[in-house]
Design an enzyme around this catalytic site. Structure first.
Site, mmCIF file in Angstrom:
data_model
loop_
_atom_site.group_PDB
_atom_site.id
_atom_site.type_symbol
_atom_site.label_atom_id
_atom_site.label_comp_id
_atom_site.label_asym_id
_atom_site.label_seq_id
_atom_site.Cartn_x
_atom_site.Cartn_y
_atom_site.Cartn_z
ATOM 1 N N ASN A 10 -86.062 72.197 14.913
ATOM 2 C CA ASN A 10 -86.172 72.819 16.239
ATOM 3 C C ASN A 10 -86.268 74.329 16.029
ATOM 4 O O ASN A 10 -85.273 74.979 15.726
ATOM 5 C CB ASN A 10 -84.930 72.447 17.062
ATOM 6 C CG ASN A 10 -84.910 73.152 18.401
ATOM 7 O OD1 ASN A 10 -85.905 73.736 18.826
ATOM 8 N ND2 ASN A 10 -83.769 73.100 19.074
ATOM 9 N N TRP A 11 -87.481 74.849 16.200
ATOM 10 C CA TRP A 11 -87.698 76.289 15.937
ATOM 11 C C TRP A 11 -87.200 77.165 17.080
ATOM 12 O O TRP A 11 -87.248 78.387 16.985
ATOM 13 C CB TRP A 11 -89.191 76.551 15.670
ATOM 14 C CG TRP A 11 -89.701 75.947 14.395
ATOM 15 C CD1 TRP A 11 -88.963 75.263 13.463
ATOM 16 C CD2 TRP A 11 -91.042 75.975 13.894
ATOM 17 N NE1 TRP A 11 -89.773 74.860 12.425
ATOM 18 C CE2 TRP A 11 -91.052 75.284 12.663
ATOM 19 C CE3 TRP A 11 -92.246 76.511 14.372
ATOM 20 C CZ2 TRP A 11 -92.208 75.115 11.898
ATOM 21 C CZ3 TRP A 11 -93.402 76.344 13.618
ATOM 22 C CH2 TRP A 11 -93.383 75.656 12.385
ATOM 23 N N LYS A 12 -86.777 76.549 18.163
ATOM 24 C CA LYS A 12 -86.249 77.288 19.325
ATOM 25 C C LYS A 12 -87.193 78.434 19.709
ATOM 26 O O LYS A 12 -88.407 78.306 19.579
ATOM 27 C CB LYS A 12 -84.831 77.807 19.040
ATOM 28 C CG LYS A 12 -83.909 76.724 18.501
ATOM 29 C CD LYS A 12 -82.464 77.103 18.606
ATOM 30 C CE LYS A 12 -81.613 76.106 17.852
ATOM 31 N NZ LYS A 12 -80.233 76.098 18.252
ATOM 32 N N HIS A 96 -81.758 68.819 25.271
ATOM 33 C CA HIS A 96 -81.121 69.648 24.240
ATOM 34 C C HIS A 96 -79.987 70.450 24.881
ATOM 35 O O HIS A 96 -80.076 70.852 26.045
ATOM 36 C CB HIS A 96 -82.149 70.593 23.605
ATOM 37 C CG HIS A 96 -81.588 71.333 22.428
ATOM 38 N ND1 HIS A 96 -80.849 72.484 22.569
ATOM 39 C CD2 HIS A 96 -81.620 71.059 21.095
ATOM 40 C CE1 HIS A 96 -80.465 72.897 21.362
ATOM 41 N NE2 HIS A 96 -80.919 72.045 20.452
ATOM 42 N N GLU A 98 -79.092 73.409 24.742
ATOM 43 C CA GLU A 98 -79.437 74.716 25.335
ATOM 44 C C GLU A 98 -80.138 74.528 26.682
ATOM 45 O O GLU A 98 -80.007 75.356 27.574
ATOM 46 C CB GLU A 98 -80.278 75.528 24.335
ATOM 47 C CG GLU A 98 -79.388 76.066 23.222
ATOM 48 C CD GLU A 98 -80.027 76.146 21.856
ATOM 49 O OE1 GLU A 98 -81.265 76.205 21.762
ATOM 50 O OE2 GLU A 98 -79.274 76.125 20.856
ATOM 51 N N GLU A 168 -75.419 65.898 19.138
ATOM 52 C CA GLU A 168 -75.303 67.318 18.831
ATOM 53 C C GLU A 168 -74.093 67.897 19.553
ATOM 54 O O GLU A 168 -74.207 68.312 20.718
ATOM 55 C CB GLU A 168 -76.557 68.060 19.279
ATOM 56 C CG GLU A 168 -77.814 67.601 18.587
ATOM 57 C CD GLU A 168 -78.806 68.744 18.467
ATOM 58 O OE1 GLU A 168 -79.139 69.113 17.331
ATOM 59 O OE2 GLU A 168 -79.206 69.297 19.499
ATOM 60 N N GLY A 174 -75.617 76.116 16.150
ATOM 61 C CA GLY A 174 -75.841 77.540 15.921
ATOM 62 C C GLY A 174 -74.564 78.319 15.650
ATOM 63 O O GLY A 174 -74.567 79.546 15.679
ATOM 64 N N SER A 214 -75.544 72.834 12.960
ATOM 65 C CA SER A 214 -75.352 73.595 11.723
ATOM 66 C C SER A 214 -75.539 72.744 10.465
ATOM 67 O O SER A 214 -74.778 72.885 9.498
ATOM 68 C CB SER A 214 -73.984 74.291 11.730
ATOM 69 O OG SER A 214 -73.903 75.176 12.825
ATOM 70 N N GLY A 235 -81.670 73.330 13.594
ATOM 71 C CA GLY A 235 -82.151 74.554 14.215
ATOM 72 C C GLY A 235 -82.369 75.624 13.159
ATOM 73 O O GLY A 235 -83.408 75.689 12.506
ATOM 74 N N GLY A 236 -81.365 76.474 12.963
ATOM 75 C CA GLY A 236 -81.480 77.641 12.079
ATOM 76 C C GLY A 236 -82.110 77.347 10.726
ATOM 77 O O GLY A 236 -83.050 78.036 10.299
HETATM 78 C C1 PEP Z 1 -80.380 72.516 17.261
HETATM 79 O O1 PEP Z 1 -81.041 73.449 17.699
HETATM 80 O O2 PEP Z 1 -80.575 71.371 17.713
HETATM 81 C C2 PEP Z 1 -79.388 72.772 16.222
HETATM 82 C C3 PEP Z 1 -78.683 71.763 15.782
HETATM 83 O O3 PEP Z 1 -79.274 74.066 15.774
HETATM 84 P P1 PEP Z 1 -78.467 74.549 14.447
HETATM 85 O O4 PEP Z 1 -78.920 73.682 13.310
HETATM 86 O O5 PEP Z 1 -78.875 75.987 14.274
HETATM 87 O O6 PEP Z 1 -77.015 74.387 14.723
#
Ligand code: PEP
Length: 253
Positions: A10-12, A96, A98, A168, A174, A214, A235-236
């Site tokens: 997920n490049w957000k 998601h 967010e 999640e 994040g 994470s 994500g990251g």
């Molecule tokens: C996500 O955006 O779904 C996510 C899990 O982000 P991160 O890996 O940065 O926690």
């Protein structure tokens, strides 16, 4: 039942066009013919088409980070499901954290989005997860059950056959704080049991449940040893090609 692991990046709201195309190209080189797992990438909406083109005829699929539940109309800023398929997307993130917690998507909105994705033939990656307050209050299972029941109500196993669920925990997204493999497994087992009770055991055994929060190169192996963890939503670390590649090429002892 063997389930093919599935990893999503997920490049957000990161990268510019050149960076997005470059990252897609690097992923193509490193993972384009990978066979051990299914790989999904969720770029920002403006980059979907060029990323789809960069990943054409390789093993990496592209999805939208969100969609609107209406098919068209005066919804400034929103993306209709058919817009996603028209640029080559096959998947969509639905609910998601967010979207739920920053943009205010409630359970009813998430349910409508899931239906809209199914109607358009997109594979939904349904994200569920509790906040830290809900976990501390002992409400984790109550929240997960409410989110699953609301999103999946009214759909049968045929319609949901490609569904992917992503657990999640909001407190792990994040933040650098990951659920321990045992904490994640406990909720994954609960999700699978809920799917079994409500949609039947064959469906529950076949459905992939990703963990997200994470996930990094140095914690993926531990998570993937758990029997109900079938991959990850990242994500990251999905923005760093070495890290994402190592995650997808996880090792089980
Ligand atoms: C996500 O955006 O779904 C996510 C899990 O982000 P991160 O890996 O940065 O926690």
């Amino acid at each position: 039942m063997t389930r093919t692991p599935v990893f999503g990046g997920n490049w957000k709201m990161h990268l510019d066009l050149n960076e997005a195309i470059a990252l897609a190209g690097e992923l193509r080189n490193r993972l384009g013919s990978h066979r051990g797992a299914e790989i999904l990438i969720f770029p920002s909406a403006p980059f979907l088409r060029p990323v789809v083109e960069r990943l054409r005829d390789c093993a990496i699929a592209v999805g939208g980070q969100d969609l609107h539940f209406e098919t068209k109309g005066a919804f400034t800023g929103a993306t209709a499901p058919a817009m996603l398929t028209s640029v080559g997307c096959t998947h969509a993130l639905i609910g998601h954290s967010e979207r739920r917690h920053v943009f205010g998507d409630d359970d009813a909105t998430v349910a409508r989005k899931l239906t809209a994705a199914l109607n358009e033939g997109l594979v939904p990656v349904l994200c569920v997860g509790e906040t830290i307050e809900e976990r501390r209050a002992g409400q984790t299972f109550v929240v997960i059950e409410r989110q699953l029941a609301s999103a999946l109500a009214g759909h049968d196993t045929a319609a949901l056959s490609a569904l992917i669920v992503a657990y999640e925990p909001v407190w792990a997204i994040g933040t650098g704080e990951t659920a321990s493999p045992a904490q994640a497994q406990e909720v994954h087992a609960f999700i699978r049991e809920w799917l079994s009770d409500n949609l039947g055991d064959p469906f529950a055994q076949a459905t992939r449940i990703q963990y997200g929060g994470s996930v990094k190169a140095d914690n993926v192996d531990g998570l993937m040893t758990e029997k109900d963890i079938d991959g990850a939503l990242i994500g990251g670390a999905s923005l760093k090609v070495d890290d994402f590649t190592r995650i997808v090429r996880f090792e089980r002892p």
